[in-house]
Design a protein around this motif. Structure first.
Motif, PDB file in Angstrom:
ATOM      1  N   GLU A 208       0.817  -1.214   0.000  1.00  0.00           N
ATOM      2  CA  GLU A 208       0.000   0.000   0.000  1.00  0.00           C
ATOM      3  C   GLU A 208       0.851   1.264   0.000  1.00  0.00           C
ATOM      4  O   GLU A 208       0.335   2.368  -0.218  1.00  0.00           O
ATOM      5  CB  GLU A 208      -0.936   0.016   1.210  1.00  0.00           C
ATOM      6  N   ASP A 209       2.134   1.127   0.255  1.00  0.00           N
ATOM      7  CA  ASP A 209       3.035   2.279   0.202  1.00  0.00           C
ATOM      8  C   ASP A 209       3.531   2.557  -1.216  1.00  0.00           C
ATOM      9  O   ASP A 209       4.232   3.546  -1.444  1.00  0.00           O
ATOM     10  CB  ASP A 209       4.250   2.045   1.116  1.00  0.00           C
ATOM     11  N   THR A 210       3.183   1.703  -2.155  1.00  0.00           N
ATOM     12  CA  THR A 210       3.576   1.911  -3.545  1.00  0.00           C
ATOM     13  C   THR A 210       2.964   3.193  -4.078  1.00  0.00           C
ATOM     14  O   THR A 210       1.748   3.395  -4.010  1.00  0.00           O
ATOM     15  CB  THR A 210       3.135   0.723  -4.411  1.00  0.00           C
ATOM     16  N   ALA A 211       3.815   4.072  -4.593  1.00  0.00           N
ATOM     17  CA  ALA A 211       3.350   5.379  -5.070  1.00  0.00           C
ATOM     18  C   ALA A 211       4.527   6.148  -5.648  1.00  0.00           C
ATOM     19  O   ALA A 211       5.682   5.738  -5.499  1.00  0.00           O
ATOM     20  CB  ALA A 211       2.733   6.184  -3.924  1.00  0.00           C
ATOM     21  N   VAL A 212       4.209   7.255  -6.285  1.00  0.00           N
ATOM     22  CA  VAL A 212       5.239   8.239  -6.628  1.00  0.00           C
ATOM     23  C   VAL A 212       5.343   9.187  -5.445  1.00  0.00           C
ATOM     24  O   VAL A 212       4.337   9.726  -4.980  1.00  0.00           O
ATOM     25  CB  VAL A 212       4.892   9.014  -7.908  1.00  0.00           C
ATOM     26  N   TYR A 213       6.537   9.369  -4.958  1.00  0.00           N
ATOM     27  CA  TYR A 213       6.776  10.217  -3.796  1.00  0.00           C
ATOM     28  C   TYR A 213       7.379  11.544  -4.260  1.00  0.00           C
ATOM     29  O   TYR A 213       8.355  11.561  -5.026  1.00  0.00           O
ATOM     30  CB  TYR A 213       7.720   9.525  -2.817  1.00  0.00           C
TER      31      TYR A 213
ATOM     32  N   VAL B 141       8.281   4.586  -5.890  1.00  0.00           N
ATOM     33  CA  VAL B 141       8.542   3.525  -4.922  1.00  0.00           C
ATOM     34  C   VAL B 141       7.555   2.396  -5.185  1.00  0.00           C
ATOM     35  O   VAL B 141       6.346   2.620  -5.205  1.00  0.00           O
ATOM     36  CB  VAL B 141       8.374   4.038  -3.478  1.00  0.00           C
ATOM     37  N   THR B 142       8.083   1.209  -5.402  1.00  0.00           N
ATOM     38  CA  THR B 142       7.237   0.038  -5.645  1.00  0.00           C
ATOM     39  C   THR B 142       7.562  -1.024  -4.607  1.00  0.00           C
ATOM     40  O   THR B 142       8.723  -1.413  -4.466  1.00  0.00           O
ATOM     41  CB  THR B 142       7.470  -0.537  -7.057  1.00  0.00           C
ATOM     42  N   VAL B 143       6.531  -1.458  -3.901  1.00  0.00           N
ATOM     43  CA  VAL B 143       6.709  -2.475  -2.872  1.00  0.00           C
ATOM     44  C   VAL B 143       5.993  -3.742  -3.325  1.00  0.00           C
ATOM     45  O   VAL B 143       4.780  -3.737  -3.533  1.00  0.00           O
ATOM     46  CB  VAL B 143       6.153  -2.005  -1.512  1.00  0.00           C
ATOM     47  N   SER B 144       6.738  -4.802  -3.487  1.00  0.00           N
ATOM     48  CA  SER B 144       6.155  -6.066  -3.951  1.00  0.00           C
ATOM     49  C   SER B 144       5.769  -6.942  -2.758  1.00  0.00           C
ATOM     50  O   SER B 144       6.404  -6.903  -1.708  1.00  0.00           O
ATOM     51  CB  SER B 144       7.155  -6.799  -4.839  1.00  0.00           C
ATOM     52  N   SER B 145       4.708  -7.713  -2.987  1.00  0.00           N
ATOM     53  CA  SER B 145       4.221  -8.572  -1.885  1.00  0.00           C
ATOM     54  C   SER B 145       4.910  -9.922  -1.876  1.00  0.00           C
ATOM     55  O   SER B 145       5.621 -10.284  -2.782  1.00  0.00           O
ATOM     56  CB  SER B 145       2.711  -8.766  -2.018  1.00  0.00           C
TER      57      SER B 145
END
Length: 124
Positions: free
Chosen positions: A89-94, A120-124
């Motif tokens: 859920e933290d995946t986003a453009v910062y 930022v891309t966070v994979s599960s």
């Protein structure tokens, strides 16, 4: 003019950490609060963390408190966002942001300068 340039984004697994950096150049940002916003497709840009000019006060309006830490080094014109325990859920453009304001939370109501963002891309 002021330029804000972000770096440090990338791909990380859930539970991992990233450290974002923002370097500002141009006119001095004295008396500017600075912060980090993030945005995902179809959603409004949201404030993640903010810090006042001297770094004595921080503001975390959302769900990142306890996981993210904002800091600044005015001698190096930099602002950092340390992100721990990342989840998808933290995946986003910062985006790095600055506003001439006293309080960190003043970024909730306006921004004077924006960076171009880092993904930022966070994979599960």
């Amino acid at each position: 003019q002021v330029q804000l340039v972000e770096s440090g984004g990338g791909l990380v697994q859930a539970g991992g950490s990233l450290r974002l950096s923002c370097v500002h150049s141009g006119r001095p940002l004295s008396n500017y609060a600075m912060g980090w916003f993030r945005q995902t497709p179809g959603k409004e840009r949201e404030l993640v963390a903010a810090i006042n000019w001297i770094g004595s006060s921080t503001h975390y309006p959302g769900t990142v408190k306890g996981r993210f830490t904002i800091s600044r080094d005015n001698t190096k014109n930099t602002v950092h966002l340390q992100m721990n325990s990342l989840n998808p859920e933290d995946t986003a453009v910062y985006y790095c942001a600055a506003r001439r304001a006293v309080q960190a939370f003043d970024l909730e109501s306006g921004v004077d300068y924006w960076g171009k963002g880092t993904l930022v891309t966070v994979s599960s």
